[in-house]
Design a protein around this motif. Structure first.
Motif, mmCIF file in Angstrom:
data_model
loop_
_atom_site.group_PDB
_atom_site.id
_atom_site.type_symbol
_atom_site.label_atom_id
_atom_site.label_comp_id
_atom_site.label_asym_id
_atom_site.label_seq_id
_atom_site.Cartn_x
_atom_site.Cartn_y
_atom_site.Cartn_z
ATOM 1 N N VAL A 36 1.186 2.837 16.937
ATOM 2 C CA VAL A 36 -0.027 2.121 17.328
ATOM 3 C C VAL A 36 -1.266 2.603 16.564
ATOM 4 O O VAL A 36 -2.159 1.986 15.717
ATOM 5 N N TRP A 37 -1.391 3.900 16.506
ATOM 6 C CA TRP A 37 -2.589 4.525 15.601
ATOM 7 C C TRP A 37 -2.557 4.170 14.121
ATOM 8 O O TRP A 37 -3.463 3.843 13.390
ATOM 9 N N PRO A 38 -1.164 4.541 13.573
ATOM 10 C CA PRO A 38 -1.091 3.941 12.108
ATOM 11 C C PRO A 38 -1.517 2.686 11.777
ATOM 12 O O PRO A 38 -1.954 2.373 10.765
ATOM 13 N N THR A 39 -1.023 1.679 12.808
ATOM 14 C CA THR A 39 -1.219 0.189 12.455
ATOM 15 C C THR A 39 -2.796 -0.218 12.608
ATOM 16 O O THR A 39 -3.360 -0.889 11.858
ATOM 17 N N TYR A 40 -3.247 0.621 13.657
ATOM 18 C CA TYR A 40 -4.865 0.456 13.724
ATOM 19 C C TYR A 40 -5.575 1.038 12.426
ATOM 20 O O TYR A 40 -6.574 0.354 11.682
ATOM 21 N N LEU A 41 -5.092 2.041 11.949
ATOM 22 C CA LEU A 41 -6.003 2.949 10.730
ATOM 23 C C LEU A 41 -5.579 1.755 9.514
ATOM 24 O O LEU A 41 -6.577 1.634 8.712
ATOM 25 N N GLU A 42 -4.580 1.104 9.410
ATOM 26 C CA GLU A 42 -4.137 0.244 8.393
ATOM 27 C C GLU A 42 -4.961 -1.176 8.690
ATOM 28 O O GLU A 42 -5.534 -1.593 7.654
ATOM 29 N N LEU A 43 -5.228 -1.813 9.878
ATOM 30 C CA LEU A 43 -6.080 -2.896 10.152
ATOM 31 C C LEU A 43 -7.534 -2.625 10.109
ATOM 32 O O LEU A 43 -8.247 -3.641 9.585
ATOM 33 N N GLN A 44 -7.970 -1.719 10.587
ATOM 34 C CA GLN A 44 -9.470 -1.407 10.558
ATOM 35 C C GLN A 44 -10.058 -2.330 11.465
ATOM 36 O O GLN A 44 -11.203 -3.139 10.895
ATOM 37 N N LEU A 45 -9.435 -2.938 12.536
ATOM 38 C CA LEU A 45 -9.972 -4.107 13.369
ATOM 39 C C LEU A 45 -11.516 -4.041 13.969
ATOM 40 O O LEU A 45 -12.195 -4.909 13.867
ATOM 41 N N LEU A 46 -11.923 -2.717 14.518
ATOM 42 C CA LEU A 46 -13.093 -2.461 14.805
ATOM 43 C C LEU A 46 -14.139 -1.723 13.852
ATOM 44 O O LEU A 46 -15.017 -1.022 14.401
ATOM 45 N N LYS A 47 -14.096 -1.880 12.461
ATOM 46 C CA LYS A 47 -14.765 -1.110 11.603
ATOM 47 C C LYS A 47 -16.312 -1.233 11.640
ATOM 48 O O LYS A 47 -17.074 -0.349 11.514
ATOM 49 N N LYS A 48 -16.595 -2.559 11.905
ATOM 50 C CA LYS A 48 -17.861 -2.947 12.092
ATOM 51 C C LYS A 48 -18.644 -2.129 13.304
ATOM 52 O O LYS A 48 -19.742 -1.732 13.240
ATOM 53 N N TRP A 49 -17.812 -1.898 14.368
ATOM 54 C CA TRP A 49 -18.270 -1.057 15.495
ATOM 55 C C TRP A 49 -17.860 0.511 15.425
ATOM 56 O O TRP A 49 -18.095 1.164 16.380
ATOM 57 N N ASN A 50 -17.470 1.135 14.360
ATOM 58 C CA ASN A 50 -16.999 2.626 14.145
ATOM 59 C C ASN A 50 -17.139 2.962 12.863
ATOM 60 O O ASN A 50 -16.405 3.100 12.046
ATOM 61 N N GLU A 51 -18.633 3.657 12.737
ATOM 62 C CA GLU A 51 -18.918 4.508 11.492
ATOM 63 C C GLU A 51 -18.670 5.713 11.596
ATOM 64 O O GLU A 51 -18.706 6.733 10.426
ATOM 65 N N ASP A 52 -18.115 6.493 12.715
ATOM 66 C CA ASP A 52 -17.864 7.770 12.813
ATOM 67 C C ASP A 52 -16.528 8.133 12.420
ATOM 68 O O ASP A 52 -15.692 7.455 12.312
ATOM 69 N N LYS A 53 -16.351 9.470 11.914
ATOM 70 C CA LYS A 53 -15.303 10.004 11.152
ATOM 71 C C LYS A 53 -14.783 10.868 12.144
ATOM 72 O O LYS A 53 -14.815 12.047 12.011
ATOM 73 N N LEU A 54 -14.232 10.449 13.384
ATOM 74 C CA LEU A 54 -13.615 11.606 14.181
ATOM 75 C C LEU A 54 -12.160 11.782 13.816
ATOM 76 O O LEU A 54 -11.361 10.863 13.008
ATOM 77 N N PRO A 55 -11.467 12.962 14.124
ATOM 78 C CA PRO A 55 -10.116 13.133 14.038
ATOM 79 C C PRO A 55 -9.103 12.046 14.547
ATOM 80 O O PRO A 55 -9.815 11.721 15.834
ATOM 81 N N ASN A 56 -8.072 11.769 14.151
ATOM 82 C CA ASN A 56 -7.199 10.784 14.637
ATOM 83 C C ASN A 56 -6.694 11.599 15.850
ATOM 84 O O ASN A 56 -6.503 12.812 16.240
ATOM 85 N N LEU A 57 -6.215 10.616 16.947
ATOM 86 C CA LEU A 57 -5.302 11.075 18.056
ATOM 87 C C LEU A 57 -4.166 11.594 17.760
ATOM 88 O O LEU A 57 -3.450 11.187 16.784
ATOM 89 N N GLU A 58 -3.881 12.568 18.330
ATOM 90 C CA GLU A 58 -2.450 13.136 17.810
ATOM 91 C C GLU A 58 -1.511 12.576 19.030
ATOM 92 O O GLU A 58 -1.419 13.241 20.156
#
Length: 397
Positions: A212-234
């Motif tokens: 799920v998370w790698p797919t989200y990072l690939e798609l960046q569906l919510l990039k307009k609403w997320n400018e933060d650079k938090l670490p990925n969920l483990e």
């Protein structure tokens, strides 16, 4: 001989249990069909006790629904005048009625988002599954396949819904569909914030597999609403929560999906935003300092701020802390993980003759902290600690 298809149709009809519905089949106009999530979930054996029921009917849906609501004493809601869609709510049930689009049911299904959502159950004398474009094959193969790119663009929320279905169903996005989603991410900005919020909440509350998370990072569906650079969920630590779901874990996902500004613009509540800000603050502080370098006071404040949502923080911790912290959090008597004053404000006022106000609040915090680090064990000892602190810190001295 009864065909396999007929048996499956009968099984699905039985699992849906129309006798429990707040309407009878006789209430529906001839040519009606049940479509969408309840059909899909029934075929996956994932039906809830009162599934949302989506009907396609060959007559005016709003007019029909309004008349039906009066007969069964249901709440009537006009959802979409242009597309002729209405909703009835009654006794915990939600029933949506939409006028059939096109010349027939197949035309209607071909205008939907994904093939797994384009399976219908015709509600004739003999219920019949109708699957014109292979949605049942996708259910077997655990694939999410878009009917067409145009259908997604017609309602851009469907772009986010595809990812949500992946999370909820533990399915895989078909490659071409993934390209459709990625190419049209910007169109999500045309969708009402409240609709996007509902999809995000479902995403954050669902169980995530390792893709799920790698797919989200690939798609960046919510990039307009997320400018933060938090670490990925483990996500490897997801097994901690798989056997016994814990309330609050969804916040960890939420702060990775959305920035504080994104939460605000998508109409999240003040309480949700506050909880996310607290979690984000402590994740950053741990990343910058390392837990081993926290002062006693910082560690105590962490548990005060995140008592309810500590499981979400645990998803960001390394193995040295994760399992131990979860075990301690599950113990309601742990004085650090569930900080509280051993003495009430009323009893302290009476014993020490002090007034209600900030000074009393500071005293109770001090007692909670001393209790958290086990510096006393009885209420008598706690009162002596309180008396000493009051003498040393009284503004009247």
């Amino acid at each position: 001989m009864v065909s396999k298809h007929t048996l499956l149709s009968n099984d699905l009809f039985g699992d849906l249990n129309p006798k429990d519905w707040p309407i009878s089949l006789a209430d529906l106009p001839p040519g009606s069909a049940l479509v969408g999530g309840s059909v899909r979930d029934g075929l996956l054996n994932k039906l809830s006790q009162k599934p949302d029921l989506d009907f396609v009917i060959p007559i005016e849906a709003i007019k029909f629904s309004k008349n039906l609501s009066k007969r069964i004493n249901a709440t009537f809601i006009k959802l979409d005048k242009k597309r002729d869609i209405a909703r009835l709510v009654i006794n915990g049930w939600t029933l949506d009625f939409a006028r059939q689009v096109g010349k027939n049911l197949e035309d209607d299904l071909l205008r939907r988002d994904f093939r797994i959502n384009a399976i219908a159950l015709k509600l004739s004398k003999k219920p019949e599954i109708f699957d014109p474009i292979g949605g049942m094959d996708d259910l077997k193969n655990k694939k999410i396949v878009a009917i067409s790119e145009k259908n997604l663009i017609d309602d851009p929320l469907r772009i986010l819904r595809g990812f949500r279905l992946m999370c909820e169903l533990d399915f895989e996005l078909e490659k071409k569909t993934q390209i459709f989603l990625k190419n049209n991410v910007d169109k999500l900005s045309n969708v009402a914030p409240e609709r996007i919020k509902m999809e995000i909440l479902k995403i954050a509350h669902s169980n995530w597999n390792s893709s799920v998370w790698p797919t989200y990072l690939e798609l960046q569906l919510l990039k307009k609403w997320n400018e933060d650079k938090l670490p990925n969920l483990e996500l490897k630590r997801k097994d901690i929560f798989s056997t016994k779901p814990i309330a609050g874990v969804f916040l960890a996902k939420l702060i990775c999906l959305l920035s504080d500004e994104g939460l605000s613009s998508l109409k999240f509540s003040k309480n949700e935003i506050k909880r996310c800000k607290n979690l984000r603050f402590w994740v950053r502080k741990i990343n910058n300092l390392g837990l081993d370098n926290f002062s006693e006071d910082e560690r105590f404040q962490l548990h005060v701020d995140l008592e309810e949502d500590l499981p979400s923080l645990i998803l960001f911790l390394n193995d040295k802390y994760a399992n131990v912290w979860l075990k301690r959090w599950e113990d309601p008597s742990d004085p650090l993980f569930h900080p509280s004053s051993p003495l009430s404000g009323h009893s302290l006022q009476k014993a020490l003759e002090i007034r209600s106000g900030p000074f009393l609040g500071e005293l109770m915090r001090h007692l909670s902290k001393e209790k958290a680090y086990r510096r006393f064990f009885t209420n008598h000892e706690a009162l002596e600690v309180a008396r000493k602190w009051t003498l040393e810190n009284s503004p009247f001295l």
